[in-house]
Structure formats: C-alpha cells, structure tokens
Design a protein around this motif. Structure first.
Motif, PDB file in Angstrom:
ATOM      1  N   MET A   1       0.849  -1.178   0.000  1.00 41.47           N
ATOM      2  CA  MET A   1       0.000   0.000   0.000  1.00 41.47           C
ATOM      3  C   MET A   1       0.889   1.233   0.000  1.00 41.47           C
ATOM      4  O   MET A   1       1.815   1.341   0.791  1.00 41.47           O
ATOM      5  CB  MET A   1      -0.900  -0.030   1.223  1.00 41.47           C
ATOM      6  CG  MET A   1      -1.856   1.085   1.293  1.00 41.47           C
ATOM      7  SD  MET A   1      -2.978   0.798   2.680  1.00 41.47           S
ATOM      8  CE  MET A   1      -3.973   2.215   2.528  1.00 41.47           C
ATOM      9  N   SER A   2       0.605   2.170  -0.876  1.00 45.59           N
ATOM     10  CA  SER A   2       1.397   3.390  -0.947  1.00 45.59           C
ATOM     11  C   SER A   2       0.559   4.589  -0.526  1.00 45.59           C
ATOM     12  O   SER A   2      -0.662   4.514  -0.462  1.00 45.59           O
ATOM     13  CB  SER A   2       1.937   3.598  -2.365  1.00 45.59           C
ATOM     14  OG  SER A   2       0.863   3.768  -3.262  1.00 45.59           O
ATOM     15  N   THR A   3       1.234   5.677  -0.241  1.00 49.68           N
ATOM     16  CA  THR A   3       0.545   6.914   0.104  1.00 49.68           C
ATOM     17  C   THR A   3       0.779   7.929  -0.995  1.00 49.68           C
ATOM     18  O   THR A   3       1.756   7.849  -1.749  1.00 49.68           O
ATOM     19  CB  THR A   3       1.048   7.480   1.444  1.00 49.68           C
ATOM     20  OG1 THR A   3       2.449   7.736   1.324  1.00 49.68           O
ATOM     21  CG2 THR A   3       0.790   6.516   2.583  1.00 49.68           C
ATOM     22  N   LEU A   4      -0.097   8.878  -1.085  1.00 50.19           N
ATOM     23  CA  LEU A   4       0.022   9.957  -2.051  1.00 50.19           C
ATOM     24  C   LEU A   4       0.786  11.111  -1.408  1.00 50.19           C
ATOM     25  O   LEU A   4       0.670  11.331  -0.195  1.00 50.19           O
ATOM     26  CB  LEU A   4      -1.363  10.441  -2.477  1.00 50.19           C
ATOM     27  CG  LEU A   4      -2.278   9.423  -3.151  1.00 50.19           C
ATOM     28  CD1 LEU A   4      -3.675  10.004  -3.341  1.00 50.19           C
ATOM     29  CD2 LEU A   4      -1.698   8.980  -4.475  1.00 50.19           C
ATOM     30  N   PRO A 105      -2.907  10.547  -8.544  1.00 53.23           N
ATOM     31  CA  PRO A 105      -2.093   9.859  -9.552  1.00 53.23           C
ATOM     32  C   PRO A 105      -2.229  10.543 -10.914  1.00 53.23           C
ATOM     33  O   PRO A 105      -3.328  10.935 -11.325  1.00 53.23           O
ATOM     34  CB  PRO A 105      -2.684   8.448  -9.588  1.00 53.23           C
ATOM     35  CG  PRO A 105      -3.316   8.269  -8.243  1.00 53.23           C
ATOM     36  CD  PRO A 105      -3.829   9.636  -7.864  1.00 53.23           C
TER      37      PRO A 105
END
Length: 132
Positions: A1-4, A105
């Motif tokens: 899981m990535s963060t913005l 994104p």
C-alpha cells in the motif's frame, strides 16, 4: 500500500472556531468561498450536487460534529472519488482552517502546486468573509 504526496494548506482566521465551523460546514454556504463549487450545491438525498469546472460532481459530507471536521468526498463524472480532509481547529481566540491536499495519480507537480494555490485562495475568501 502506498501513500500519495500531501500538502496541508491552511490559514488563520480571527474568529471563534465554532462560528467558522458553523458557517463553513454548511454546504449551502460553500459557493460563497469555495470557488470550485461556485455554482452552489443542491441537496440530493444525503449528498449534494454541484455543477462546475469538473462537470457535475457529487459531494458527500461527514455529519456535523463537535470536532470541527468538514471532511467530504467529491465524486466526479468519471467516477473518480477524491477525499478532502478539512478541519477547523481552535487557535487562541481564533482558529486555523486546514485542508489536506493529496496529489492524485497522474497529476504533475505544476498541477499540484496550482491546486494548492487554488485552495489557498479559497481559504483566503473564507477568511475575508469571517473577519468582516
């Protein structure tokens, strides 16, 4: 899981936080200071509908609360849902208004900076209204 990537855009307002929250938290007042919703918000069930630069959008707000939270999710016509964290917090006799802006994104750095400038302008408009 990535963060913005995120940026907190804020301004100080010389008015009691509850008064700012009560005003800013009413969807029918948002067109007075949130330029992206300049056409105004129309109620539709538990959500609100706006017509603006992004086309027709659906806005869902968290319920009125004692914490100064005005978080809302904006769903644009493409189906993209953007979560917006907006807080009014006490600061002495006044308050801080804080908006957490998330870099979506595909958004360029220039677009993100322009978005932040747009939010800062809107918070300035809220400040002007509340300090009259």
């Amino acid at each position: 899981m990535s963060t913005l990537p995120a940026k907190i855009v804020h301004c100080s307002i010389n008015r009691h936080w509850k008064e700012v929250y009560d005003f800013a938290g009413k969807p029918e007042n948002m067109s007075l200071w949130a330029s992206g919703l300049a056409s105004g918000l129309e109620p539709e069930g538990s959500d609100w509908i706006a017509h603006g630069p992004l086309g027709t959008v659906r806005v869902s707000f968290v319920p009125h609360n004692e914490f100064g939270v005005i978080d809302h999710t904006v769903t644009i016509e493409s189906g993209l849902r953007v979560y917006n964290a907006l807080r009014i917090v006490p600061n002495g006799d006044g308050c801080e208004v804080m908006f957490t802006l998330l870099k979506q994104p595909g958004m360029t750095d220039d677009q993100f900076a322009a978005d932040a400038a747009h939010v800062q302008k809107d918070l300035g408009a809220l400040k002007s209204l509340m300090e009259m």
